[in-house]
Design a protein around this motif. Structure first.
Motif, PDB file in Angstrom:
ATOM      1  N   TYR A  18       0.852  -1.187   0.000  1.00  0.00           N
ATOM      2  CA  TYR A  18       0.000   0.000   0.000  1.00  0.00           C
ATOM      3  C   TYR A  18       0.885   1.233   0.000  1.00  0.00           C
ATOM      4  CZ  TYR A  18      -3.187   3.547   1.807  1.00  0.00           C
ATOM      5  OH  TYR A  18      -3.917   4.691   1.979  1.00  0.00           O
ATOM      6  N   LEU A  19       0.597   2.144  -0.914  1.00  0.00           N
ATOM      7  CA  LEU A  19       1.425   3.339  -1.011  1.00  0.00           C
ATOM      8  C   LEU A  19       0.668   4.611  -0.711  1.00  0.00           C
ATOM      9  CD1 LEU A  19       3.402   2.226  -4.128  1.00  0.00           C
ATOM     10  CD2 LEU A  19       4.234   2.380  -1.795  1.00  0.00           C
ATOM     11  N   GLY A  20      -0.628   4.519  -0.421  1.00  0.00           N
ATOM     12  CA  GLY A  20      -1.355   5.694   0.014  1.00  0.00           C
ATOM     13  C   GLY A  20      -2.356   6.233  -0.977  1.00  0.00           C
ATOM     14  N   ASP A  21      -2.930   7.331  -0.577  1.00  0.00           N
ATOM     15  CA  ASP A  21      -3.968   8.020  -1.335  1.00  0.00           C
ATOM     16  C   ASP A  21      -3.428   8.431  -2.704  1.00  0.00           C
ATOM     17  OD1 ASP A  21      -6.057   9.618  -2.206  1.00  0.00           O
ATOM     18  OD2 ASP A  21      -6.081  10.893  -0.432  1.00  0.00           O
ATOM     19  N   ALA A  22      -4.190   8.131  -3.757  1.00  0.00           N
ATOM     20  CA  ALA A  22      -3.767   8.472  -5.117  1.00  0.00           C
ATOM     21  C   ALA A  22      -4.141   9.885  -5.508  1.00  0.00           C
ATOM     22  CB  ALA A  22      -4.382   7.482  -6.108  1.00  0.00           C
ATOM     23  N   LYS A  23      -4.850  10.592  -4.641  1.00  0.00           N
ATOM     24  CA  LYS A  23      -5.365  11.913  -4.985  1.00  0.00           C
ATOM     25  C   LYS A  23      -4.305  13.023  -5.018  1.00  0.00           C
ATOM     26  CE  LYS A  23      -8.780  15.221  -3.327  1.00  0.00           C
ATOM     27  NZ  LYS A  23      -9.734  15.479  -2.260  1.00  0.00           N
ATOM     28  N   PRO A  24      -3.412  13.093  -4.033  1.00  0.00           N
ATOM     29  CA  PRO A  24      -2.458  14.212  -4.036  1.00  0.00           C
ATOM     30  C   PRO A  24      -1.579  14.214  -5.286  1.00  0.00           C
ATOM     31  CG  PRO A  24      -2.429  13.093  -1.922  1.00  0.00           C
ATOM     32  CD  PRO A  24      -3.249  12.247  -2.857  1.00  0.00           C
ATOM     33  N   VAL A  25      -1.353  15.390  -5.807  1.00  0.00           N
ATOM     34  CA  VAL A  25      -0.510  15.571  -6.982  1.00  0.00           C
ATOM     35  C   VAL A  25       0.739  16.343  -6.557  1.00  0.00           C
ATOM     36  CG1 VAL A  25      -0.367  16.609  -9.264  1.00  0.00           C
ATOM     37  CG2 VAL A  25      -2.518  15.584  -8.479  1.00  0.00           C
ATOM     38  N   ARG A  26       1.890  15.811  -6.951  1.00  0.00           N
ATOM     39  CA  ARG A  26       3.157  16.445  -6.577  1.00  0.00           C
ATOM     40  C   ARG A  26       3.187  17.884  -7.100  1.00  0.00           C
ATOM     41  NH1 ARG A  26       8.548  14.707  -5.494  1.00  0.00           N
ATOM     42  NH2 ARG A  26       7.833  12.565  -5.602  1.00  0.00           N
ATOM     43  N   PRO A  27       3.514  18.830  -6.227  1.00  0.00           N
ATOM     44  CA  PRO A  27       3.560  20.227  -6.678  1.00  0.00           C
ATOM     45  C   PRO A  27       4.733  20.466  -7.626  1.00  0.00           C
ATOM     46  CG  PRO A  27       4.283  20.047  -4.403  1.00  0.00           C
ATOM     47  CD  PRO A  27       3.809  18.677  -4.814  1.00  0.00           C
ATOM     48  N   ALA A  28       4.617  21.527  -8.416  1.00  0.00           N
ATOM     49  CA  ALA A  28       5.696  21.903  -9.330  1.00  0.00           C
ATOM     50  C   ALA A  28       6.942  22.276  -8.530  1.00  0.00           C
ATOM     51  CB  ALA A  28       5.250  23.083 -10.181  1.00  0.00           C
ATOM     52  N   ALA A  29       8.082  22.210  -9.176  1.00  0.00           N
ATOM     53  CA  ALA A  29       9.356  22.479  -8.499  1.00  0.00           C
ATOM     54  C   ALA A  29       9.404  23.877  -7.887  1.00  0.00           C
ATOM     55  CB  ALA A  29      10.501  22.286  -9.480  1.00  0.00           C
ATOM     56  N   ASP A  30       8.695  24.825  -8.471  1.00  0.00           N
ATOM     57  CA  ASP A  30       8.723  26.195  -7.962  1.00  0.00           C
ATOM     58  C   ASP A  30       7.472  26.541  -7.146  1.00  0.00           C
ATOM     59  OD1 ASP A  30       6.940  26.110 -10.014  1.00  0.00           O
ATOM     60  OD2 ASP A  30       7.609  27.956 -10.978  1.00  0.00           O
ATOM     61  N   ALA A  31       6.759  25.527  -6.642  1.00  0.00           N
ATOM     62  CA  ALA A  31       5.489  25.748  -5.952  1.00  0.00           C
ATOM     63  C   ALA A  31       5.648  26.382  -4.569  1.00  0.00           C
ATOM     64  CB  ALA A  31       4.723  24.453  -5.837  1.00  0.00           C
ATOM     65  N   GLU A  33       7.405  26.243  -0.381  1.00  0.00           N
ATOM     66  CA  GLU A  33       7.518  25.362   0.775  1.00  0.00           C
ATOM     67  C   GLU A  33       6.159  24.914   1.314  1.00  0.00           C
ATOM     68  OE1 GLU A  33       9.301  25.869   5.188  1.00  0.00           O
ATOM     69  OE2 GLU A  33      10.574  26.534   3.552  1.00  0.00           O
ATOM     70  N   ASP A  34       5.172  25.813   1.345  1.00  0.00           N
ATOM     71  CA  ASP A  34       3.855  25.447   1.874  1.00  0.00           C
ATOM     72  C   ASP A  34       3.193  24.359   1.036  1.00  0.00           C
ATOM     73  OD1 ASP A  34       4.128  27.238   3.945  1.00  0.00           O
ATOM     74  OD2 ASP A  34       2.965  28.823   2.955  1.00  0.00           O
ATOM     75  N   ALA A  35       3.320  24.450  -0.283  1.00  0.00           N
ATOM     76  CA  ALA A  35       2.722  23.437  -1.162  1.00  0.00           C
ATOM     77  C   ALA A  35       3.390  22.081  -0.967  1.00  0.00           C
ATOM     78  CB  ALA A  35       2.825  23.875  -2.625  1.00  0.00           C
ATOM     79  N   VAL A  36       4.699  22.077  -0.788  1.00  0.00           N
ATOM     80  CA  VAL A  36       5.428  20.822  -0.560  1.00  0.00           C
ATOM     81  C   VAL A  36       5.049  20.234   0.796  1.00  0.00           C
ATOM     82  CG1 VAL A  36       7.718  19.783  -0.264  1.00  0.00           C
ATOM     83  CG2 VAL A  36       7.328  21.478  -2.077  1.00  0.00           C
ATOM     84  N   PHE A  37       4.931  21.073   1.808  1.00  0.00           N
ATOM     85  CA  PHE A  37       4.530  20.601   3.135  1.00  0.00           C
ATOM     86  C   PHE A  37       3.146  19.948   3.061  1.00  0.00           C
ATOM     87  CE2 PHE A  37       2.302  21.022   7.141  1.00  0.00           C
ATOM     88  CZ  PHE A  37       3.228  20.545   8.053  1.00  0.00           C
ATOM     89  N   ASP A  38       2.202  20.616   2.404  1.00  0.00           N
ATOM     90  CA  ASP A  38       0.851  20.056   2.263  1.00  0.00           C
ATOM     91  C   ASP A  38       0.884  18.717   1.544  1.00  0.00           C
ATOM     92  OD1 ASP A  38      -0.061  22.307   3.516  1.00  0.00           O
ATOM     93  OD2 ASP A  38      -0.944  23.202   1.716  1.00  0.00           O
TER      94      ASP A  38
END
Length: 91
Positions: A18-31, A33-38
């Motif tokens: 099991y690898l987790g929820d398929a819903k989250p989408v990796r943020p863009a490289a310039d998104a 710190e807050d987007a990466v934390f989320d």
């Protein structure tokens, strides 16, 4: 629980990870710190039907998107995850 792999057929749960929820989408490289934390730390705890990522390490080693009810463990759909060996489906 058994999962019907689109490449290998019905297999026991022990072959999958099991690898987790398929819903989250990796943020863009310039998104930012807050987007990466989320993306890394915030997940919904869904009681019901959700899409999940699973890895079939004991079989075809494909990434799968599984639609599963988290309350009953009923699986309603299994499909290759985008870019995860989809070419094998017609082989």
């Amino acid at each position: 629980m058994r999962i019907v792999c689109p490449f290998c057929g019905e297999r026991e749960l022990g072959e999958f990870t099991y690898l987790g929820d398929a819903k989250p989408v990796r943020p863009a490289a310039d998104a930012g710190e807050d987007a990466v934390f989320d993306y890394v730390y915030l997940r919904d705890n869904i009681a019901g039907v959700m899409n999940e990522n699973w890895y079939h390490g004991g079989g075809c080693r494909a990434w799968l998107k599984v639609t599963r009810n988290t309350l009953t463990h009923e699986i309603s759909a299994v499909e290759p995850a985008p870019g995860a060996g989809a070419a094998k489906v017609d082989a």
